[in-house]
Design an enzyme around this catalytic site. Structure first.
Site, PDB file in Angstrom:
ATOM      1  N   ASN A 101      -4.673  -5.215  11.101  1.00  0.00           N
ATOM      2  CA  ASN A 101      -6.069  -5.644  11.007  1.00  0.00           C
ATOM      3  C   ASN A 101      -7.004  -4.782  11.837  1.00  0.00           C
ATOM      4  O   ASN A 101      -8.184  -5.118  11.968  1.00  0.00           O
ATOM      5  CB  ASN A 101      -6.195  -7.111  11.434  1.00  0.00           C
ATOM      6  CG  ASN A 101      -5.538  -8.051  10.442  1.00  0.00           C
ATOM      7  OD1 ASN A 101      -5.630  -7.852   9.237  1.00  0.00           O
ATOM      8  ND2 ASN A 101      -4.856  -9.064  10.950  1.00  0.00           N
ATOM      9  N   HIS A 108     -10.366  -4.260  10.421  1.00  0.00           N
ATOM     10  CA  HIS A 108     -10.603  -5.223   9.352  1.00  0.00           C
ATOM     11  C   HIS A 108     -11.503  -6.379   9.787  1.00  0.00           C
ATOM     12  O   HIS A 108     -12.186  -6.970   8.952  1.00  0.00           O
ATOM     13  CB  HIS A 108      -9.282  -5.777   8.832  1.00  0.00           C
ATOM     14  CG  HIS A 108      -8.565  -4.826   7.926  1.00  0.00           C
ATOM     15  ND1 HIS A 108      -7.863  -5.229   6.812  1.00  0.00           N
ATOM     16  CD2 HIS A 108      -8.440  -3.477   7.955  1.00  0.00           C
ATOM     17  CE1 HIS A 108      -7.339  -4.186   6.212  1.00  0.00           C
ATOM     18  NE2 HIS A 108      -7.670  -3.106   6.895  1.00  0.00           N
ATOM     19  N   GLU A 168       2.728 -12.583   8.972  1.00  0.00           N
ATOM     20  CA  GLU A 168       1.611 -12.292   9.877  1.00  0.00           C
ATOM     21  C   GLU A 168       1.564 -13.272  11.048  1.00  0.00           C
ATOM     22  O   GLU A 168       0.548 -13.874  11.354  1.00  0.00           O
ATOM     23  CB  GLU A 168       0.273 -12.298   9.121  1.00  0.00           C
ATOM     24  CG  GLU A 168      -0.815 -11.546   9.872  1.00  0.00           C
ATOM     25  CD  GLU A 168      -2.084 -11.332   9.053  1.00  0.00           C
ATOM     26  OE1 GLU A 168      -2.992 -10.690   9.576  1.00  0.00           O
ATOM     27  OE2 GLU A 168      -2.140 -11.789   7.896  1.00  0.00           O
ATOM     28  N   HIS A 217     -14.322  -6.537   7.229  1.00  0.00           N
ATOM     29  CA  HIS A 217     -14.462  -7.553   6.185  1.00  0.00           C
ATOM     30  C   HIS A 217     -15.830  -8.232   6.261  1.00  0.00           C
ATOM     31  O   HIS A 217     -16.465  -8.508   5.232  1.00  0.00           O
ATOM     32  CB  HIS A 217     -13.354  -8.595   6.310  1.00  0.00           C
ATOM     33  CG  HIS A 217     -12.046  -8.136   5.759  1.00  0.00           C
ATOM     34  ND1 HIS A 217     -10.861  -8.799   6.001  1.00  0.00           N
ATOM     35  CD2 HIS A 217     -11.718  -7.090   4.971  1.00  0.00           C
ATOM     36  CE1 HIS A 217      -9.873  -8.165   5.392  1.00  0.00           C
ATOM     37  NE2 HIS A 217     -10.374  -7.124   4.770  1.00  0.00           N
ATOM     38  N   ARG A 276       2.324  -7.992  12.627  1.00  0.00           N
ATOM     39  CA  ARG A 276       1.562  -7.595  11.441  1.00  0.00           C
ATOM     40  C   ARG A 276       0.054  -7.617  11.671  1.00  0.00           C
ATOM     41  O   ARG A 276      -0.697  -6.956  10.955  1.00  0.00           O
ATOM     42  CB  ARG A 276       1.937  -8.497  10.266  1.00  0.00           C
ATOM     43  CG  ARG A 276       1.366  -8.043   8.927  1.00  0.00           C
ATOM     44  CD  ARG A 276       2.045  -8.750   7.778  1.00  0.00           C
ATOM     45  NE  ARG A 276       1.442  -8.439   6.495  1.00  0.00           N
ATOM     46  CZ  ARG A 276       1.928  -8.835   5.335  1.00  0.00           C
ATOM     47  NH1 ARG A 276       3.042  -9.552   5.282  1.00  0.00           N
ATOM     48  NH2 ARG A 276       1.329  -8.520   4.195  1.00  0.00           N
ATOM     49  N   HIS A 332     -14.308  -1.211   0.201  1.00  0.00           N
ATOM     50  CA  HIS A 332     -13.435  -1.718   1.256  1.00  0.00           C
ATOM     51  C   HIS A 332     -13.151  -0.626   2.287  1.00  0.00           C
ATOM     52  O   HIS A 332     -13.191  -0.877   3.501  1.00  0.00           O
ATOM     53  CB  HIS A 332     -12.127  -2.221   0.652  1.00  0.00           C
ATOM     54  CG  HIS A 332     -11.140  -2.689   1.674  1.00  0.00           C
ATOM     55  ND1 HIS A 332     -11.288  -3.876   2.359  1.00  0.00           N
ATOM     56  CD2 HIS A 332      -9.999  -2.113   2.156  1.00  0.00           C
ATOM     57  CE1 HIS A 332     -10.278  -4.029   3.194  1.00  0.00           C
ATOM     58  NE2 HIS A 332      -9.482  -2.972   3.108  1.00  0.00           N
ATOM     59  N   GLU A 380      -7.637   3.609   4.936  1.00  0.00           N
ATOM     60  CA  GLU A 380      -6.403   2.904   5.295  1.00  0.00           C
ATOM     61  C   GLU A 380      -5.315   3.876   5.746  1.00  0.00           C
ATOM     62  O   GLU A 380      -4.504   3.549   6.608  1.00  0.00           O
ATOM     63  CB  GLU A 380      -5.903   2.063   4.119  1.00  0.00           C
ATOM     64  CG  GLU A 380      -6.740   0.834   3.828  1.00  0.00           C
ATOM     65  CD  GLU A 380      -6.604  -0.247   4.897  1.00  0.00           C
ATOM     66  OE1 GLU A 380      -5.650  -0.191   5.698  1.00  0.00           O
ATOM     67  OE2 GLU A 380      -7.462  -1.147   4.927  1.00  0.00           O
ATOM     68  N   ARG A 424       5.079 -22.365 -10.524  1.00  0.00           N
ATOM     69  CA  ARG A 424       5.501 -22.383  -9.119  1.00  0.00           C
ATOM     70  C   ARG A 424       6.072 -21.037  -8.653  1.00  0.00           C
ATOM     71  O   ARG A 424       6.814 -20.968  -7.689  1.00  0.00           O
ATOM     72  CB  ARG A 424       6.520 -23.501  -8.866  1.00  0.00           C
ATOM     73  CG  ARG A 424       5.977 -24.901  -9.089  1.00  0.00           C
ATOM     74  CD  ARG A 424       6.945 -25.949  -8.595  1.00  0.00           C
ATOM     75  NE  ARG A 424       6.411 -27.290  -8.804  1.00  0.00           N
ATOM     76  CZ  ARG A 424       6.624 -28.008  -9.908  1.00  0.00           C
ATOM     77  NH1 ARG A 424       7.351 -27.502 -10.888  1.00  0.00           N
ATOM     78  NH2 ARG A 424       6.115 -29.211 -10.030  1.00  0.00           N
ATOM     79  N   LYS A 468       3.541   0.701   6.930  1.00  0.00           N
ATOM     80  CA  LYS A 468       3.263  -0.689   6.550  1.00  0.00           C
ATOM     81  C   LYS A 468       4.556  -1.435   6.246  1.00  0.00           C
ATOM     82  O   LYS A 468       4.703  -2.608   6.614  1.00  0.00           O
ATOM     83  CB  LYS A 468       2.322  -0.754   5.354  1.00  0.00           C
ATOM     84  CG  LYS A 468       2.039  -2.203   4.958  1.00  0.00           C
ATOM     85  CD  LYS A 468       0.734  -2.434   4.287  1.00  0.00           C
ATOM     86  CE  LYS A 468       0.461  -3.936   4.173  1.00  0.00           C
ATOM     87  NZ  LYS A 468      -0.787  -4.235   3.448  1.00  0.00           N
ATOM     88  N   LYS A 528       0.854 -10.221   0.342  1.00  0.00           N
ATOM     89  CA  LYS A 528      -0.346 -11.021   0.570  1.00  0.00           C
ATOM     90  C   LYS A 528      -1.191 -11.007  -0.699  1.00  0.00           C
ATOM     91  O   LYS A 528      -1.652  -9.948  -1.131  1.00  0.00           O
ATOM     92  CB  LYS A 528      -1.142 -10.475   1.755  1.00  0.00           C
ATOM     93  CG  LYS A 528      -0.495 -10.753   3.096  1.00  0.00           C
ATOM     94  CD  LYS A 528      -1.154  -9.987   4.228  1.00  0.00           C
ATOM     95  CE  LYS A 528      -2.526 -10.494   4.547  1.00  0.00           C
ATOM     96  NZ  LYS A 528      -3.065  -9.856   5.778  1.00  0.00           N
TER      97      LYS A 528
END
Length: 525
Positions: free
Chosen positions: A412, A415, A404, A419, A408, A431, A352, A288, A394, A310
């Site tokens: 993107n 992105h 997000e 993506h 945030r 990427h 990035e 957990r 960031k 993330k």
């Protein structure tokens, strides 16, 4: 007379930074020489002008080297402001050195000495500068001092860069419910164990890595962990995107259990973004949740994937569709590890960094553009400053919006299409290459919606070309169907982060299909 005005631009060049010379700023504002200002208005008036220049400097993630006047640090309020803005570096030289420097600039100095003498020669001025109690106190209030000796300006600048990168390092704190540091420094792998022990780590530690990174760095990292008293089990995961499959993560869970990793231990993710995602997701779900330290070894992972908590894996339906928010206990970025990266991977990470700069301000865009050649050559100065710039941006966004829910989503930019394009090429595009295409597409879409002038895209495409990244590509037909399954879709609507100008972006939905296709034609050339 110590040589600040020659060291400052040399240092700025080695860091890809901007440079501000306070004396020149004052001359531009007063439209007369500083010598005339001091002789006609007095030294206190000139000191007020120095203070005013310091007060107008604003904090920015972009790096700037400020060359102060010799008397700027005398006022405590000035030193307080300097410390708010950044590090204070002192230069120290012999009486002979300072005398030569003052003699070389006598034409620019007032004839009347501030102590009231009608004329004081270079040697007396130098002696007074080095012994006056007020100056001695002001010059001592610095973060570090470098002895000039017989060194050239380039050598002094190199010594400062080496101190910054290897001895001091830089730290950016990510806030929120579970705050943590991002530490950027050369040679950190060898101090990894001591650093984690100081943060309270104990018990057994799983060092998760993959074949290529493991061959170069795993033994060093394991030695460091063991030397700090952290019993270590090294676990190999698949390389690249294969690490983020459900099967690979299931194997990670099994290995963690077999290694006896308990809640008093943790996971160290040593590698690129794929390893960080997979190991982070395994740490988030095993028992957990156990703590994880991200040790990124690619430029892309340092400036993006390792920060923000993330973690995700890929499934057949799409990329990053299964994951969890699990904040790291620390991010340890050793920029030395980037020296052996293939050039394509270094360029991929630059996408990035460029994205981050466009999100902030023109100073940051200018900084990154200056830094690109040095980063591609793996030079320490431009890499250190640009990684820290991107990390700072960031970290500030993640701190304000850890899950997000709003701000945030700015991250993107590029992105959404990126993506989809990446997946549609079956990950033949890296990427960073996909994000580059995604950013150009976002700019073109903003143009078609009359949100932005084409100059933003032109600036972006110029920087992508310098980085060896694509600005044009055929968008595969499969990308359009993948857009509807993007994890950022809300109520069936694709959300686009589009530029209004550098430093200002908007979220846009409900874009007509004909407009989407028109933007695609720009990207496809």
């Amino acid at each position: 007379g110590i040589g600040k005005s020659t060291v400052a631009p040399a240092l700025a060049e080695q860091l890809a930074a901007g440079v501000v010379e306070i004396d020149r700023v004052i001359e531009r504002r007063t439209r007369r020489t500083n010598k005339d200002t001091i002789e006609q208005d007095g030294m206190e008036r000139f000191r007020d002008l120095e203070t005013r220049v310091l007060d107008t400097l604003r904090a920015t993630p972009a790096w700037i080297v400020v060359d102060t006047g010799g008397g700027t640090p005398l006022r405590p309020a000035n030193r307080k402001r300097m410390r708010e803005l950044g590090l204070i570096v002192g230069l120290r030289g012999s009486l002979a050195r300072v005398t030569r420097g003052i003699a070389a600039t006598m034409a620019k100095r007032p004839n009347q000495d501030p102590h009231g003498d009608r004329y004081v020669g270079p040697a007396d001025r130098a002696r007074r500068a080095l012994t006056d109690p007020e100056r001695v106190a002001g010059y001592a209030d610095v973060d570090v001092t470098f002895d000039i000796g017989r060194s050239s300006a380039h050598e002094v600048a190199q010594a400062i860069v080496t101190w910054l990168a290897s001895s001091r390092g830089l730290r950016v704190d990510v806030g929120g419910e579970r705050p943590y540091p991002v530490v950027v420094r050369a040679g950190l792998i060898d101090g990894l164990g001591a650093y984690l022990r100081d943060r309270g780590w104990n018990g057994r530690v799983a060092l998760v890595t993959e074949r290529n990174v493991g061959a170069r760095l795993a033994a060093r990292a394991a030695r460091s962990l063991d030397a700090a008293g952290l019993e270590t089990a090294t676990i190999r995961a698949p390389s690249g995107e294969s690490a983020k499959s459900l099967e690979a993560v299931a194997a990670l869970w099994k290995s963690l259990a077999e290694a006896g990793i308990g809640r008093d231990g943790g996971v160290v993710a040593l590698g690129g973004g794929a390893i960080g995602d997979a190991a982070g997701f395994a740490a988030a779900t095993y028992l957990r949740g156990v703590r994880v330290a991200q040790v990124p070894t690619t430029l892309l992972a340092m400036v993006d994937a390792s920060i923000g908590g993330k973690t995700a894996i890929d499934i057949a339906a799409g990329k990053y569709l299964v994951g969890a928010f699990h904040q790291p206990d620390a991010v340890v970025a050793d920029i030395e590890t980037l020296a052996t990266l293939p050039s394509r991977q270094r360029a991929s990470g630059l996408a990035e960094v460029i994205k981050t700069a466009f999100l902030v301000d023109r100073d940051s865009v200018a900084h990154v553009e200056r830094a690109i050649p040095g980063i591609l050559r793996a030079e320490v100065g431009p890499t250190l400053s640009s990684v820290t710039l991107a990390v700072e941006v960031k970290a500030s966004v993640v701190t304000a919006d850890p899950k997000e829910q709003g701000l945030r989503s700015l991250l993107n930019f590029g992105h959404t299409m990126g993506h989809a394009y990446e997946a549609a090429t079956q990950y033949r595009a890296t990427h960073g290459e996909a994000v580059a295409i995604g950013m150009v597409y976002a700019c073109a879409l903003a143009e078609k919606l009359d949100l932005v002038d084409e100059r933003v895209r032109i600036d972006l495409e110029r920087m992508l070309a310098k980085s060896g990244l694509p600005a044009r590509a055929r968008i595969p037909s499969g990308a359009w169907s993948l857009l509807s399954r993007d994890k950022k879709v809300r109520a069936g609507k694709v959300r686009w982060i589009l530029p209004r100008r550098i430093g200002r972006f908007s979220e846009v939905t409900d874009v007509p299909d004909r407009t989407l296709r028109a933007a695609a034609r720009v990207v496809e050339g």
